[in-house]
Scaffold this active site. Structure first.
Site, mmCIF file in Angstrom:
data_model
loop_
_atom_site.group_PDB
_atom_site.id
_atom_site.type_symbol
_atom_site.label_atom_id
_atom_site.label_comp_id
_atom_site.label_asym_id
_atom_site.label_seq_id
_atom_site.Cartn_x
_atom_site.Cartn_y
_atom_site.Cartn_z
ATOM 1 C CD GLU A 105 31.639 34.781 44.993
ATOM 2 O OE1 GLU A 105 32.724 35.335 44.742
ATOM 3 O OE2 GLU A 105 31.445 34.115 46.039
ATOM 4 C CG ASP A 156 33.610 33.094 40.156
ATOM 5 O OD1 ASP A 156 33.681 33.686 41.259
ATOM 6 O OD2 ASP A 156 33.679 33.695 39.064
ATOM 7 N N GLY A 179 35.547 41.095 41.525
ATOM 8 C CA GLY A 179 35.534 41.492 40.122
ATOM 9 C C GLY A 179 34.603 42.655 39.878
ATOM 10 N N GLY A 213 36.835 37.846 43.263
ATOM 11 C CA GLY A 213 37.983 37.891 42.364
ATOM 12 C C GLY A 213 39.300 38.106 43.079
#
Length: 354
Positions: free
Chosen positions: A170, A178, A98, A147
């Site tokens: 992350e 996530d 992301g 992402g």
């Protein structure tokens, strides 16, 4: 000066200069043309999504999410669309993650992007997981992280190549794995998912399939042929797609690959808070559905926005690149169970809902 300007203006409109001026204008327009960040096309029997930001390794932003999600829903209900294919442009990355820097700036400023990005990204992740009517095929040829994993791993088919580089890194930036990491990671064999989640370890090439992240493995040079055969399917179905993928996988020659080198010193570089949150996230996610995991992860994302490690991690890894984050708390011992529990607390009417 006025005379000079007048002479220049007049000379631009002389007949002998018209062709040159128009040509220059045309070239200028071409050079400033903005490429769409995501391409959404119907090709043969397929809806094809191309992530089109190769200069930034196809990083995913909110605008792209808002374009992909409605098309995915439209194709799921369209009788003329038999399958959905997602791929990355440029040859280096499927999607490297992301657009975290934009989210960081928004979080610092208290802007809504820090909520909207995660909320809408997770809604898209869930929509991909719900693509049951139409086979969803992710061609993860290149870097696939964060992402990008969310755009691929919840679909029925994930095709890796020798160029695939998978990671959920992350914890190195004060976040947590996530995009549904709490769902798919604990479902990998043994404790592999926990290892990948805590360390951000990178899987390469065929190991991505061996780990269960990819369903198939195809040589990168055959990907264009594979895509053409898929979009040309006369009666597209999960069984038909599976047969095509198997036929290409069976063509793969033995490829030399460097052995994995494991180092548990990786953990010493990660955010202590992220490590403890991630451990609990995967424990909980092992028995939850994908939607319930994403609700949990949205709570965690907003806890990270309220904390300090995420901003410090992004600074150290992506902005200043000194690779020396100052975590707070700085040790695992200082991260109490109560601090971890607070990250999982309900957001009330701000909770994610599907």
């Amino acid at each position: 000066i006025a005379c000079v300007i007048k002479w220049l203006l007049m000379s631009m409109f002389r007949p002998s200069h018209i062709k040159f001026t128009r040509g220059t204008l045309f070239l200028g327009l071409m050079s400033t043309r903005v490429e769409p960040e995501v391409l959404l096309e119907r090709v043969g029997c397929a809806g094809v999504i191309t992530i089109n930001r190769p200069k930034v390794l196809n990083a995913l932003n909110l605008s792209m999410i808002r374009q992909i999600c409605p098309h995915l829903q439209k194709w799921e209900n369209d009788k003329e669309t038999g399958i959905v294919i997602i791929k990355g442009a440029g040859g280096k990355a499927f999607c490297a993650g992301g657009d975290i820097r934009a989210v960081t700036e928004a979080g610092k400023a208290g802007e809504s992007l820090a909520e909207d990005f995660f909320r809408e990204e997770y809604i898209l992740n869930n929509a991909i997981g719900k693509c049951l009517q139409k086979p969803y095929i992710a061609l993860i040829d290149g870097i696939t992280m964060g992402g990008g994993v969310g755009l691929s791993v919840h679909g029925r088919f994930r095709v890796a190549t020798e160029k695939t580089l998978f990671a959920m890194p992350e914890t190195a930036i004060g976040l947590f794995p996530d995009v549904g990491g709490g769902y798919f990671l604990p479902r990998l064999r043994g404790k592999l998912g926990l290892f990948l989640a805590l360390t951000g370890f990178r899987l390469k090439g065929r190991d991505v399939q061996r780990a269960g992240v990819a369903t198939h493995f195809v040589e990168s040079k055959k990907m264009a042929d594979l895509e053409k055969e898929l979009v040309d399917l006369k009666s597209p179905s999960a069984e038909g797609v599976s047969r095509v993928l198997e036929s290409y996988q069976n063509q793969v020659r033995t490829l030399a690959q460097a052995p994995c080198v494991l180092s548990f010193q990786m953990l010493s570089k990660m955010s202590p808070t992220s490590l403890k949150v991630t451990y609990k996230q995967l424990q909980a996610g092992a028995t939850l559905s994908l939607p319930d995991v994403l609700v949990m992860e949205y709570r965690l994302s907003q806890a990270c926005m309220r904390g300090c490690d995420f901003y410090e991690g992004v600074r150290a890894v992506l902005v200043d690149k000194d690779q020396s984050p100052k975590w707070n708390p700085s040790t695992l011992e200082e991260v109490s169970d109560q601090m971890v529990e607070q990250c999982f607390s309900s957001l009330g009417d701000k909770d994610l809902a599907f």
